[in-house]
Design a protein around this motif. Structure first.
Motif, PDB file in Angstrom:
ATOM      1  N   PRO A 115      21.914  -1.379 -29.922  1.00 40.94           N
ATOM      2  CA  PRO A 115      21.856  -0.640 -28.590  1.00 40.94           C
ATOM      3  C   PRO A 115      20.839  -1.606 -27.680  1.00 40.94           C
ATOM      4  N   VAL A 116      21.231  -1.618 -26.274  1.00 39.18           N
ATOM      5  CA  VAL A 116      20.271  -2.077 -25.507  1.00 39.18           C
ATOM      6  C   VAL A 116      19.929  -1.001 -24.344  1.00 39.18           C
ATOM      7  N   LEU A 117      18.645  -0.726 -24.228  1.00 39.16           N
ATOM      8  CA  LEU A 117      18.167   0.345 -23.065  1.00 39.16           C
ATOM      9  C   LEU A 117      17.597  -0.333 -21.919  1.00 39.16           C
ATOM     10  N   ARG A 118      18.157  -0.173 -20.960  1.00 38.80           N
ATOM     11  CA  ARG A 118      17.537  -0.893 -19.686  1.00 38.80           C
ATOM     12  C   ARG A 118      16.717  -0.074 -18.668  1.00 38.80           C
ATOM     13  N   ARG A 119      15.978  -0.433 -18.324  1.00 38.16           N
ATOM     14  CA  ARG A 119      15.185   0.124 -16.983  1.00 38.16           C
ATOM     15  C   ARG A 119      15.149  -0.929 -15.679  1.00 38.16           C
ATOM     16  N   THR A 120      15.651  -0.572 -14.466  1.00 38.84           N
ATOM     17  CA  THR A 120      15.651  -1.500 -13.291  1.00 38.84           C
ATOM     18  C   THR A 120      14.760  -1.073 -12.326  1.00 38.84           C
ATOM     19  N   VAL A 121      13.768  -2.098 -11.896  1.00 39.67           N
ATOM     20  CA  VAL A 121      13.055  -1.818 -10.749  1.00 39.67           C
ATOM     21  C   VAL A 121      13.678  -2.256  -9.490  1.00 39.67           C
ATOM     22  N   PRO A 122      13.715  -1.717  -8.468  1.00 37.19           N
ATOM     23  CA  PRO A 122      14.375  -2.192  -7.118  1.00 37.19           C
ATOM     24  C   PRO A 122      13.702  -3.304  -6.893  1.00 37.19           C
ATOM     25  N   PRO A 123      14.632  -4.374  -6.257  1.00 37.42           N
ATOM     26  CA  PRO A 123      13.966  -5.598  -5.657  1.00 37.42           C
ATOM     27  C   PRO A 123      13.058  -5.393  -4.712  1.00 37.42           C
ATOM     28  N   GLY A 124      11.720  -6.247  -4.902  1.00 34.72           N
ATOM     29  CA  GLY A 124      10.908  -6.072  -3.756  1.00 34.72           C
ATOM     30  C   GLY A 124       9.800  -5.040  -3.990  1.00 34.72           C
ATOM     31  N   GLU A 125       9.995  -4.005  -5.019  1.00 33.26           N
ATOM     32  CA  GLU A 125       9.146  -3.101  -4.942  1.00 33.26           C
ATOM     33  C   GLU A 125       7.606  -3.217  -5.611  1.00 33.26           C
ATOM     34  N   ILE A 126       7.899  -4.107  -6.573  1.00 30.74           N
ATOM     35  CA  ILE A 126       6.698  -4.546  -7.274  1.00 30.74           C
ATOM     36  C   ILE A 126       5.798  -5.154  -6.284  1.00 30.74           C
ATOM     37  N   ALA A 127       6.398  -6.332  -5.676  1.00 25.71           N
ATOM     38  CA  ALA A 127       5.656  -7.296  -4.744  1.00 25.71           C
ATOM     39  C   ALA A 127       4.893  -6.174  -3.489  1.00 25.71           C
ATOM     40  N   GLY A 128       5.777  -5.222  -3.136  1.00 27.08           N
ATOM     41  CA  GLY A 128       5.204  -4.501  -2.090  1.00 27.08           C
ATOM     42  C   GLY A 128       4.119  -3.698  -2.611  1.00 27.08           C
ATOM     43  N   ARG A 129       4.055  -3.157  -3.780  1.00 24.75           N
ATOM     44  CA  ARG A 129       3.097  -2.159  -4.217  1.00 24.75           C
ATOM     45  C   ARG A 129       1.697  -3.058  -4.462  1.00 24.75           C
ATOM     46  N   ALA A 130       2.020  -4.220  -5.099  1.00 21.03           N
ATOM     47  CA  ALA A 130       0.875  -4.962  -5.238  1.00 21.03           C
ATOM     48  C   ALA A 130       0.243  -5.702  -3.921  1.00 21.03           C
ATOM     49  N   GLY A 131       0.738  -5.857  -2.814  1.00 26.07           N
ATOM     50  CA  GLY A 131       0.554  -6.089  -1.461  1.00 26.07           C
ATOM     51  C   GLY A 131      -0.334  -4.992  -1.029  1.00 26.07           C
ATOM     52  N   GLU A 132       0.127  -3.756  -1.135  1.00 28.25           N
ATOM     53  CA  GLU A 132      -0.479  -2.479  -0.733  1.00 28.25           C
ATOM     54  C   GLU A 132      -1.633  -2.108  -1.307  1.00 28.25           C
ATOM     55  N   LYS A 177       7.642   0.155   5.229  1.00 25.90           N
ATOM     56  CA  LYS A 177       6.538  -0.085   6.063  1.00 25.90           C
ATOM     57  C   LYS A 177       5.556   1.255   5.895  1.00 25.90           C
ATOM     58  N   LYS A 178       4.373   0.829   6.311  1.00 27.29           N
ATOM     59  CA  LYS A 178       3.282   2.122   6.543  1.00 27.29           C
ATOM     60  C   LYS A 178       3.645   2.850   7.584  1.00 27.29           C
ATOM     61  N   ARG A 179       4.046   4.136   7.425  1.00 26.18           N
ATOM     62  CA  ARG A 179       4.533   4.820   8.618  1.00 26.18           C
ATOM     63  C   ARG A 179       3.551   6.205   8.976  1.00 26.18           C
ATOM     64  N   GLU A 180       3.014   6.538  10.204  1.00 23.38           N
ATOM     65  CA  GLU A 180       2.444   7.804  10.272  1.00 23.38           C
ATOM     66  C   GLU A 180       3.271   8.925  10.107  1.00 23.38           C
ATOM     67  N   VAL A 181       2.547  10.017   9.109  1.00 23.85           N
ATOM     68  CA  VAL A 181       3.197  10.994   8.906  1.00 23.85           C
ATOM     69  C   VAL A 181       3.464  11.818  10.154  1.00 23.85           C
ATOM     70  N   ALA A 182       2.748  11.888  11.003  1.00 28.57           N
ATOM     71  CA  ALA A 182       2.901  12.725  12.323  1.00 28.57           C
ATOM     72  C   ALA A 182       4.213  12.301  12.759  1.00 28.57           C
ATOM     73  N   ARG A 183       4.542  11.018  12.988  1.00 30.20           N
ATOM     74  CA  ARG A 183       5.647  10.515  13.439  1.00 30.20           C
ATOM     75  C   ARG A 183       6.992  10.941  12.892  1.00 30.20           C
ATOM     76  N   LEU A 184       6.888  10.949  11.400  1.00 33.82           N
ATOM     77  CA  LEU A 184       7.866  11.301  10.661  1.00 33.82           C
ATOM     78  C   LEU A 184       8.342  12.601  10.824  1.00 33.82           C
ATOM     79  N   LEU A 185       7.414  13.596  11.101  1.00 41.31           N
ATOM     80  CA  LEU A 185       7.668  15.235  11.302  1.00 41.31           C
ATOM     81  C   LEU A 185       8.234  15.258  12.546  1.00 41.31           C
ATOM     82  N   GLU A 186       8.378  14.211  13.623  1.00 39.52           N
ATOM     83  CA  GLU A 186       8.980  14.406  15.007  1.00 39.52           C
ATOM     84  C   GLU A 186      10.291  14.497  15.017  1.00 39.52           C
ATOM     85  N   ALA A 187      10.753  14.146  13.547  1.00 41.92           N
ATOM     86  CA  ALA A 187      12.400  14.080  13.598  1.00 41.92           C
ATOM     87  C   ALA A 187      12.993  15.541  14.143  1.00 41.92           C
ATOM     88  N   PRO A 188      14.201  15.456  14.977  1.00 38.83           N
ATOM     89  CA  PRO A 188      14.610  16.688  15.366  1.00 38.83           C
ATOM     90  C   PRO A 188      15.245  17.560  14.173  1.00 38.83           C
TER      91      PRO A 188
END
Length: 483
Positions: A85-102, A407-418
């Protein structure tokens, strides 16, 4: 004299001998980490023709979609050849690069951490489904050992630490997770890479070339492609790697000999979250022995396996305090003490530490006033992760930001959603780990979660590296009337 691995049968025999020397029983379930590259394909096949195994494949999401599909097909084909058997795990494209940059870390380092986290997840799945503790095999070979030695020796690594790749290690989850520890073996460390290449060609096995191995932005690639050829002009490639391997073996013997000479009472006293040693006993030790004692304490208390000892070198010279790797070390009241820097739950303020599971009752008394306490009822819970301990639940602060949808988003802005009620907007606590804001706690599901973090209902088993949170909101009567 080291045995030759120059023929397919010889390579299979050498690997079998290495596994026997490691004390593995014949029925031990082996898991081979396979990327589809030459080295790991050779290891998986050489092991798989003699005993049953499971192939573990991690798709890091770092390459073009076509290259990743080719890699997956190659690993799947190898599984078909071996009927395993082959067991696989997949990381979404760009996630590792984004995490490294942050985080300001190298892509190679973040990818490695994610790879071992996902391999741990696969091992945990196998252990749960089959009721056995599997052993992980990786394909590090003699040239990998040489590259690692050059990188570590010239970066100022102490000879009392690991200058090379150890033949075995233990893989475990974040501190606080009640997970088994899995053994990791490297049976190819004495094998030159040319023998692995010859084996794959002789057996006509599928394999792929990873172009990131040619990218000179990565330190290991610069060492392999630029530094080592210069050394090999002075020494033959085989002599060079053999000498380094022999030198590392002698260093291991020296460390073992020094450890044997350290008195039993000089190793200190361990508690659940701390270690301490009489300062007189500590300073009476030779400097090298002091470092070995400290290394033992730091590595046993720290979370994770990527811990730098360098900040703790000051303690060897009698200087302090030191705060690093989630630990606080200081000389106090005649003892050297190292403790985990974890705050215990308090509700004044408020700050609650999540070890593995926490269920809270939040009572909203106004638009921004809240009481918080433990909720004994197991309702409304979900698993959140992967996390980097320690994890805390705390009030929202001005300027809080979360990596959300790239993107880095302000938490306060996310809470303004209707769709967010004024009650939740005023009271929603923040879940935070060592890498920053993880999520906002909503009435039911999380309001938002950091990119790369997932959640699932607690009706399922908690995945490795995750925490379990349960949240119950209540409104104080006077507040409900005002609204």
């Amino acid at each position: 004299m080291r045995p030759s691995t120059g023929s397919p049968g010889a390579l299979q025999s050498v690997i079998a001998d290495q596994l026997d020397l490691s004390g593995l029983e014949g029925e031990t379930l082996l898991v081979v980490a396979c990327s589809g590259g030459t080295d790991s394909v050779a290891l998986a096949h050489a092991v798989g023709v003699r005993r049953s195994l499971v192939i573990a494949h991690i798709d890091h999401g770092l390459r073009e979609a076509s290259s990743r599909r080719e890699e997956c097909r190659c690993v799947d084909r190898l599984g078909e050849i071996l009927s395993v058997p082959v067991l696989r795990r997949t990381v979404p494209p760009g996630e590792i690069a984004g995490r490294a940059g942050e985080a300001g870390r190298s892509l190679e380092e973040v990818a490695r951490d994610e790879r071992y986290r996902l391999l741990l997840d696969i091992l945990g799945q196998i252990a749960e489904e089959r009721g056995v503790n599997p052993v992980l095999l990786t394909a590090h070979h003699r040239q990998d050992q040489l590259e690692t030695f050059v990188m570590r020796a010239f970066s100022g690594r102490s000879p009392l630490g690991a200058l090379g790749i150890p033949r075995e290690r233990w893989l475990s989850g974040p501190r606080g997770e009640r997970l088994p520890r899995f053994r990791v073996l490297r049976p190819l460390l004495e094998c030159p890479r040319r023998d692995l290449v010859a084996y794959v060609r002789h057996q006509k096995l599928p394999c792929v070339h990873d172009p990131t191995n040619d990218d000179l932005h990565h330190l290991r690639n610069r060492v392999r492609l630029r530094a080592l050829p210069l050394l090999e002009e002075l020494f033959s490639p085989s002599d060079l790697s053999l000498r380094v391997s022999s030198f590392l073996g002698e260093l291991d013997l020296l460390r073992e000999g020094l450890r044997a000479l350290i008195p039993h009472d000089a190793w200190g006293d361990f508690g659940t979250d701390r270690w301490s040693l009489d300062t007189g006993v500590f300073h009476a030790l030779p400097r090298a022995a002091r470092e070995l004692v400290l290394r033992d304490a730091v590595y046993r208390l720290a979370s994770g396996d990527r811990v730098s000892f360098r900040p703790f070198q000051r303690l060897v010279a009698g200087e302090g305090p030191v705060e690093s790797a989630g630990l606080v070390a200081s000389f106090r009241k005649g003892r050297l003490e190292i403790r985990q820097a974890v705050v215990r739950p308090v509700s004044i303020g408020y700050l609650w530490v999540v070890d593995t599971e926490l269920r809270l009752r939040l009572v909203c008394e106004g638009v921004s006033a809240i009481r918080i306490g433990e909720e004994p009822a197991a309702r409304g819970g979900w698993h959140l992760g992967p996390v980097v301990p320690p994890v805390v639940v705390r009030p929202r602060r001005r300027g809080d930001r979360v990596l959300h949808r790239g993107k880095k988003r302000e938490v306060a802005r996310l809470l303004e959603a209707p769709e967010v009620s004024s009650l939740i907007r005023g009271c929603a606590p923040v879940v935070e780990d060592r890498e920053g804001v993880l999520a906002l706690l909503g009435r039911g599901d999380p309001l938002c979660i950091r990119d790369g973090v997932r959640y699932t209902r607690d009706t399922h088993a908690r995945p490795p590296g995750f925490i379990t949170l349960g949240v119950a909101y209540e409104e104080a009567e006077n507040y409900a009337e005002r609204e």
